[in-house]
Write a protein that holds these residues in place. Structure first.
Motif, mmCIF file in Angstrom:
data_model
loop_
_atom_site.group_PDB
_atom_site.id
_atom_site.type_symbol
_atom_site.label_atom_id
_atom_site.label_comp_id
_atom_site.label_asym_id
_atom_site.label_seq_id
_atom_site.Cartn_x
_atom_site.Cartn_y
_atom_site.Cartn_z
ATOM 1 N N ASP A 130 0.725 -1.148 0.061
ATOM 2 C CA ASP A 130 0.081 -0.207 -0.115
ATOM 3 C C ASP A 130 0.888 1.123 0.086
ATOM 4 O OD1 ASP A 130 0.635 -0.880 2.798
ATOM 5 O OD2 ASP A 130 -0.835 0.644 3.581
ATOM 6 N N ARG B 97 0.541 3.972 -3.202
ATOM 7 C CA ARG B 97 0.293 5.486 -2.816
ATOM 8 C C ARG B 97 1.146 6.155 -3.583
ATOM 9 N NH1 ARG B 97 -2.744 8.277 0.067
ATOM 10 N NH2 ARG B 97 -3.554 6.536 1.397
ATOM 11 N N TRP C 170 0.535 6.047 -7.404
ATOM 12 C CA TRP C 170 -0.867 6.455 -7.846
ATOM 13 C C TRP C 170 -0.574 8.026 -7.533
ATOM 14 C CZ3 TRP C 170 -4.685 4.948 -10.676
ATOM 15 C CH2 TRP C 170 -4.806 3.749 -10.962
ATOM 16 N N THR C 171 -0.096 8.572 -6.575
ATOM 17 C CA THR C 171 0.222 9.879 -6.597
ATOM 18 C C THR C 171 0.957 10.652 -7.537
ATOM 19 O OG1 THR C 171 0.124 9.959 -3.995
ATOM 20 C CG2 THR C 171 1.285 11.746 -5.023
ATOM 21 N N VAL D 299 -6.318 8.380 -5.557
ATOM 22 C CA VAL D 299 -5.180 7.872 -4.726
ATOM 23 C C VAL D 299 -5.831 6.959 -3.730
ATOM 24 C CG1 VAL D 299 -3.063 8.396 -3.601
ATOM 25 C CG2 VAL D 299 -3.401 9.644 -5.348
ATOM 26 N N ASP D 300 -6.298 7.705 -2.872
ATOM 27 C CA ASP D 300 -7.014 6.943 -1.728
ATOM 28 C C ASP D 300 -7.759 5.731 -1.885
ATOM 29 O OD1 ASP D 300 -5.704 8.673 0.109
ATOM 30 O OD2 ASP D 300 -7.615 9.886 0.341
ATOM 31 N N VAL E 72 -5.336 2.960 -3.044
ATOM 32 C CA VAL E 72 -4.771 2.516 -1.910
ATOM 33 C C VAL E 72 -5.727 1.418 -1.184
ATOM 34 C CG1 VAL E 72 -3.566 3.141 0.329
ATOM 35 C CG2 VAL E 72 -3.103 4.195 -1.852
ATOM 36 N N SER F 277 -1.910 -3.250 5.965
ATOM 37 C CA SER F 277 -0.843 -2.309 5.489
ATOM 38 C C SER F 277 0.348 -3.075 5.622
ATOM 39 C CB SER F 277 -0.869 -1.179 6.364
ATOM 40 O OG SER F 277 -0.127 -0.093 5.950
#
Length: 153
Positions: free
Chosen positions: A12, A16, A19-20, A31-32, A35, A50
């Motif tokens: 994860d 993150r 995707w950012t 993004v969220d 994730v 996580s």
């Protein structure tokens, strides 16, 4: 296609970061969302929600065909459909991946932003997504709809 082939689906923290980097400023919620998807996959596999990918485990996505079409007159927003397989590579002491995900379809909407293609979920584009004809390498209908085989090196 590199976006799809290179995305981490179990770590994860890395997801993150990835995707950012590939998300448009117009769609920060992506993004969220992704994730969270990674954390759900982890939990489904019995891993803590996580963390990193277990040692020796990796995934490879191979895009076999793609379809791309412009969603605006400028060509700066495109919808890309991909037809792909995803394989797991397991540690040497484990059995091979006996159930790879094959013949999967998914799409991304990309916008040209800051010199690169960025993923967007801006409503004016998402609301106009187009579901293509199903891909089949021998289908003239799929070819006419715009599907093209992707050659991997």
């Amino acid at each position: 296609m590199n976006y799809w082939q290179d995305l981490d689906i179990l770590d994860d923290g890395i997801a993150r970061q990835q995707w950012t980097q590939i998300t448009s400023k117009t769609s920060p919620g992506i993004v969220d969302k992704h994730v969270t998807d990674v954390r759900k996959v982890r939990e489904g596999l019995g891993l803590p929600p996580s963390g990193g990918t277990p040692a020796g485990l990796s995934f490879t996505a191979v895009v076999k065909a793609a379809l791309m079409r412009s969603m605006d007159d400028s060509g700066d927003v495109i919808e890309v459909w991909m037809f792909y397989d995803r394989y797991a590579t397991l540690p040497a002491d484990k059995a091979a991946d006996n159930a790879p995900l094959t013949d999967q379809e998914d799409d991304l909407i990309l916008t040209w932003e800051d010199g690169d293609w960025k993923v967007t979920e801006a409503p004016q584009y998402v609301d106009h997504k187009y579901g293509p004809v199903a891909y089949d390498p021998h289908s003239t209908f799929a070819f006419d709809d715009g599907w093209r085989e992707v050659v991997s090196q």
